[in-house]
Motif scaffolding. Structure first.
Motif, PDB file in Angstrom:
ATOM      1  N   CYS A   2       0.846  -1.188   0.000  1.00 46.48           N
ATOM      2  CA  CYS A   2       0.000   0.000   0.000  1.00 46.48           C
ATOM      3  C   CYS A   2       0.885   1.242   0.000  1.00 46.48           C
ATOM      4  O   CYS A   2       1.834   1.336   0.781  1.00 46.48           O
ATOM      5  CB  CYS A   2      -0.906  -0.008   1.230  1.00 46.48           C
ATOM      6  N   ASP A   3       0.579   2.178  -0.885  1.00 45.21           N
ATOM      7  CA  ASP A   3       1.334   3.423  -0.959  1.00 45.21           C
ATOM      8  C   ASP A   3       0.390   4.516  -1.426  1.00 45.21           C
ATOM      9  O   ASP A   3      -0.558   4.250  -2.173  1.00 45.21           O
ATOM     10  CB  ASP A   3       2.510   3.284  -1.933  1.00 45.21           C
ATOM     11  N   ILE A   4       0.662   5.734  -1.013  1.00 42.44           N
ATOM     12  CA  ILE A   4      -0.155   6.872  -1.416  1.00 42.44           C
ATOM     13  C   ILE A   4       0.172   7.323  -2.844  1.00 42.44           C
ATOM     14  O   ILE A   4      -0.626   7.990  -3.486  1.00 42.44           O
ATOM     15  CB  ILE A   4       0.013   8.039  -0.413  1.00 42.44           C
ATOM     16  N   ASN A   5       1.338   6.907  -3.333  1.00 44.04           N
ATOM     17  CA  ASN A   5       1.825   7.351  -4.632  1.00 44.04           C
ATOM     18  C   ASN A   5       1.535   6.288  -5.703  1.00 44.04           C
ATOM     19  O   ASN A   5       2.171   5.239  -5.721  1.00 44.04           O
ATOM     20  CB  ASN A   5       3.327   7.622  -4.537  1.00 44.04           C
ATOM     21  N   PRO A   6       0.601   6.563  -6.622  1.00 45.22           N
ATOM     22  CA  PRO A   6       0.261   5.558  -7.631  1.00 45.22           C
ATOM     23  C   PRO A   6       1.417   5.203  -8.557  1.00 45.22           C
ATOM     24  O   PRO A   6       1.516   4.071  -9.021  1.00 45.22           O
ATOM     25  CB  PRO A   6      -0.898   6.194  -8.409  1.00 45.22           C
TER      26      PRO A   6
END
Length: 174
Positions: free
Chosen positions: A9-13
Motif C-alpha cells: 500500500c502506498d499513497i503514490n500511484p
C-alpha cells in the motif's frame, strides 16, 4: 486462496505502478493474477482502505517520517491489525554514538545532497531527506508514540549505531 498474501500500500500511484511492474517481471503475472498472493493498493497511511482487523503483520519502511500525522497513522495501523498482530517500522533515526554522529552529520549534510545532485539531478529532494531525518522524533519518542497509539510490548533495535532503527509493537489480544 493462498495461506499467505502480501498487500503493498502506498499513497503514490506511480510508486505502486513501478513496484507492480517489477514484481510481474521478477515473479511472473501469476503471483498477482492467479493466486492473488501479492496485491498493490493505493492508500493513505492515516486512513487505510482496509477493514478493521485485516492483517497479521504491518510493516512500514522509511515512510512513517513522511506521513503528515504520524499518530493518526499509528492508530490506523493498530486498527487494521488483528488482535495479536505485529507492527514493525524501519526508519532513519538518531545516531547514539557521539563520534559517529559527528561523522554521519558531516556526511549527511555535505555528501548526500551533492550525490543527489550528481546522480539524480535533484539536490533538493536529498537535502529534504537529510533534514526530515533530523527533525523526526528520537527512538524513545517514537516508541512512546507507538505505545500511545495502543500497541503493547513496544521496543526498538538500533542498527548501524542508530542511523536506522526497527520499532515493533503488538496489538493487544483482549
Amino acid at each position: 486462496r493462498d495461506e499467505v498474501s502480501v498487500t503493498v500500500c502506498d499513497i503514490n500511484p506511480e510508486m505502486l505502478r513501478v513496484g507492480e511492474s517489477r514484481a510481474r517481471a521478477r515473479y511472473g503475472p501469476g503471483v498477482m493474477d492467479d493466486s492473488r498472493a501479492l496485491n498493490f493498493v493505493e492508500g493513505n497511511a492515516q486512513s487505510l482502505p482496509f477493514e478493521d482487523g485485516s492483517f497479521d503483520l504491518y510493516t512500514i519502511a522509511f515512510g512513517l517520517r513522511n506521513v503528515t500525522d504520524v499518530d493518526m497513522a499509528l492508530r490506523d495501523a493498530l486498527r487494521v491489525l488483528k488482535p495479536g498482530g505485529r507492527f514493525m517500522c524501519l526508519e532513519f533515526s538518531h545516531v547514539t554514538n557521539a563520534p559517529l554522529a559527528q561523522i554521519y552529520d558531516a556526511y549527511s549534510f555535505n555528501v548526500i545532497p551533492k550525490l543527489g545532485e550528481v546522480v539524480a539531478n535533484d539536490r533538493e529532494s536529498y537535502q529534504y531527506l537529510v533534514e526530515s531525518i533530523r527533525k523526526f522524533c528520537t527512538q524513545d519518542e517514537l516508541a512512546s508514540r507507538i505505545e500511545s497509539a495502543g500497541f503493547e510490548g513496544v521496543k526498538y533495535t538500533n542498527m548501524t549505531g542508530g542511523i536506522v532503527a526497527v520499532h515493533e509493537g503488538w496489538v493487544p489480544i483482549t
